[in-house]
Scaffold this motif. Structure first.
Motif, PDB file in Angstrom:
ATOM      1  N   LYS A  15     -92.017   4.841 -65.231  1.00 15.13           N
ATOM      2  CA  LYS A  15     -90.587   5.162 -65.395  1.00 15.13           C
ATOM      3  C   LYS A  15     -89.709   4.417 -64.396  1.00 15.13           C
ATOM      4  CE  LYS A  15     -88.402   9.054 -65.709  1.00 15.13           C
ATOM      5  NZ  LYS A  15     -87.552   9.434 -66.798  1.00 15.13           N
ATOM      6  N   SER A  56     -88.540  13.036 -68.707  1.00 15.09           N
ATOM      7  CA  SER A  56     -88.079  12.416 -69.945  1.00 15.09           C
ATOM      8  C   SER A  56     -88.657  10.998 -70.030  1.00 15.09           C
ATOM      9  CB  SER A  56     -86.555  12.403 -69.984  1.00 15.09           C
ATOM     10  OG  SER A  56     -86.027  11.850 -68.790  1.00 15.09           O
ATOM     11  N   ASN A  83     -87.978   7.938 -70.543  1.00 13.60           N
ATOM     12  CA  ASN A  83     -87.056   6.798 -70.494  1.00 13.60           C
ATOM     13  C   ASN A  83     -87.195   6.131 -69.136  1.00 13.60           C
ATOM     14  OD1 ASN A  83     -85.684   9.559 -69.939  1.00 13.60           O
ATOM     15  ND2 ASN A  83     -84.591   8.113 -68.620  1.00 13.60           N
ATOM     16  N   SER A  91     -82.019   9.578 -72.199  1.00 11.41           N
ATOM     17  CA  SER A  91     -83.286  10.201 -72.595  1.00 11.41           C
ATOM     18  C   SER A  91     -83.568   9.958 -74.084  1.00 11.41           C
ATOM     19  CB  SER A  91     -83.231  11.707 -72.341  1.00 11.41           C
ATOM     20  OG  SER A  91     -83.085  11.964 -70.963  1.00 11.41           O
ATOM     21  N   GLU A 134     -81.624  17.917 -72.426  1.00 10.83           N
ATOM     22  CA  GLU A 134     -82.734  18.420 -71.631  1.00 10.83           C
ATOM     23  C   GLU A 134     -82.628  19.925 -71.381  1.00 10.83           C
ATOM     24  OE1 GLU A 134     -80.872  15.787 -70.900  1.00 10.83           O
ATOM     25  OE2 GLU A 134     -82.104  14.108 -70.221  1.00 10.83           O
TER      26      GLU A 134
HETATM   27 MG    MG Z   1     -84.733  12.509 -67.166  1.00 14.34          MG
END
Ligand code: MG
Ligand code: TXA
Length: 318
Positions: free
Chosen positions: A49, A136, A138, A144, A173
């Protein structure tokens, strides 16, 4: 590596058992999952990430019972909340037990716990002997993902498998709550609205403007950002700086006349904030790929899920 997109829970489970990462569907957004109890795996998630190590991750379990060995205590007010929203779009900060590696919580003595409400992922968790760390899915700081395609676009060459659970039903989220000195504190506005929380628990505190706030280390002011600059303004206000075809528009209910129809995305024509939340990140991504130089956004009504939507829009704006 090129991620396979599929619905094979057994394959996802065996990859996770081998210490690999798998993208998983939840009702909020897709997560980038790995064994939460293995520091090496958790550190891989940070790397994939490109996320700074000070930003802790949520631990996902199939049930509160399954999460109990990893948490120190579970106050009564959490039990009340869990009865309704676990599974659901709610994350609770709990004292962590020694089974939780420090890297997961970025050194904090609390771990964020969530029971995601998605049938595939709940089934997957039941097939695993450990909970899943899942931020998440991304790259750090970007929007996201709410579809398997969003995940594949950005992380497809870094992970072996994306478990396809379709588009996310909530689209923003989870709401993150902490319980400190007898008070509930909202650290992140999300899929459970403040109003819903207050009906159940009375007044809650909301942590706003959380830049560099140590209680919610990931809540940097600038977040969820498209690469294209996003400004909170009616689009006509930008006409002295940009020609109409260079301006994109993200509106709540109605189109505008000042920019071409192709550059416009509407969150919910009927004015439904839940539908708007579901469409938010997809519309932001489409606008980011629309070839415009700037995105004009108008805030949505500031109640219910609108508070979470507006919070994301403010953080995405320049
Ligand atoms: Mg996030
Ligand atoms: O809906 C969601 O919560 C999604 C899905 C995948 O479950 N997950 C998610 O994770 O949004 P992430 O990593 O993108 O955001 C989680 C945020 C972190 O940025 C951090 O602010 C907060 O949760 N967090 C996690 N653990 C924490 C802790 N121990 N103390 C304080 N904040 C924590």
């Amino acid at each position: 590596m090129k991620a396979i997109i599929g619905t094979d829970i057994k394959k996802a489970a065996s990859l996770l058992q081998e210490g690999e990462l798998v993208a998983i569907p939840t009702e909020t957004v897709y997560g980038l999952a790995g064994n939460a109890t293995d520091s090496r795996v958790v550190s891989m998630i940070f790397q994939v990430k490109n996320r700074p190590f000070f930003d802790p991750m949520i631990m996902h379990a199939q049930s509160i019972e399954a999460a109990l060995p990893y948490i120190g205590d579970f106050p009564d007010v959490y039990k009340k909340l869990a009865d309704i929203w676990m599974p659901g779009p709610l994350t609770l900060l709990c004292k962590k037990s020694p089974l939780v590696p420090d890297i997961l919580t970025a050194g904090s003595d609390k771990v964020a716990v969530r029971i995601p409400n998605h049938p595939l992922t709940l089934q997957l968790l039941k097939n695993l002997p450990f909970p899943l760390a899942a931020p998440s899915a991304n790259p750090f700081g970007y929007i996201s993902p709410t579809t398997p395609g969003h995940v594949a676009d950005q992380l497809g060459d870094k992970i072996p498998y994306i478990l396809d659970g379709g588009p996310c039903a909530v689209g923003v989220e989870s709401t993150i709550l902490d319980y400190r000195n007898g008070s509930l504190i909202v650290l992140r506005k999300g899929g459970v609205s403040i109003e819903e929380l207050e009906v159940l628990c009375g007044k809650v505190e909301v942590m706003d403007e959380t830049e560099n706030n140590p209680a919610a280390p990931g809540m940097l002011k600038s977040h969820y950002s498209p690469a294209t600059p996003l400004r909170i303004t009616p689009p006509y206000m930008l006409l002295n700086e940009y020609s109409p075809e260079r301006i994109g528009y993200l509106g709540f209910q109605k189109r505008v006349e000042s920019v071409p129809a192709n550059n416009q995305f509407i969150l919910s024509e009927s004015g439904d904030l839940r539908e708007a939340a579901r469409n938010l990140f997809t519309c932001m991504r489409k606008l980011d790929n629309a070839g415009v130089d700037v995105i004009a956004v108008e805030l949505v009504p500031d109640h219910g899920l609108g508070k979470a939507i507006n919070d994301k829009l403010r953080r995405a704006s320049v």
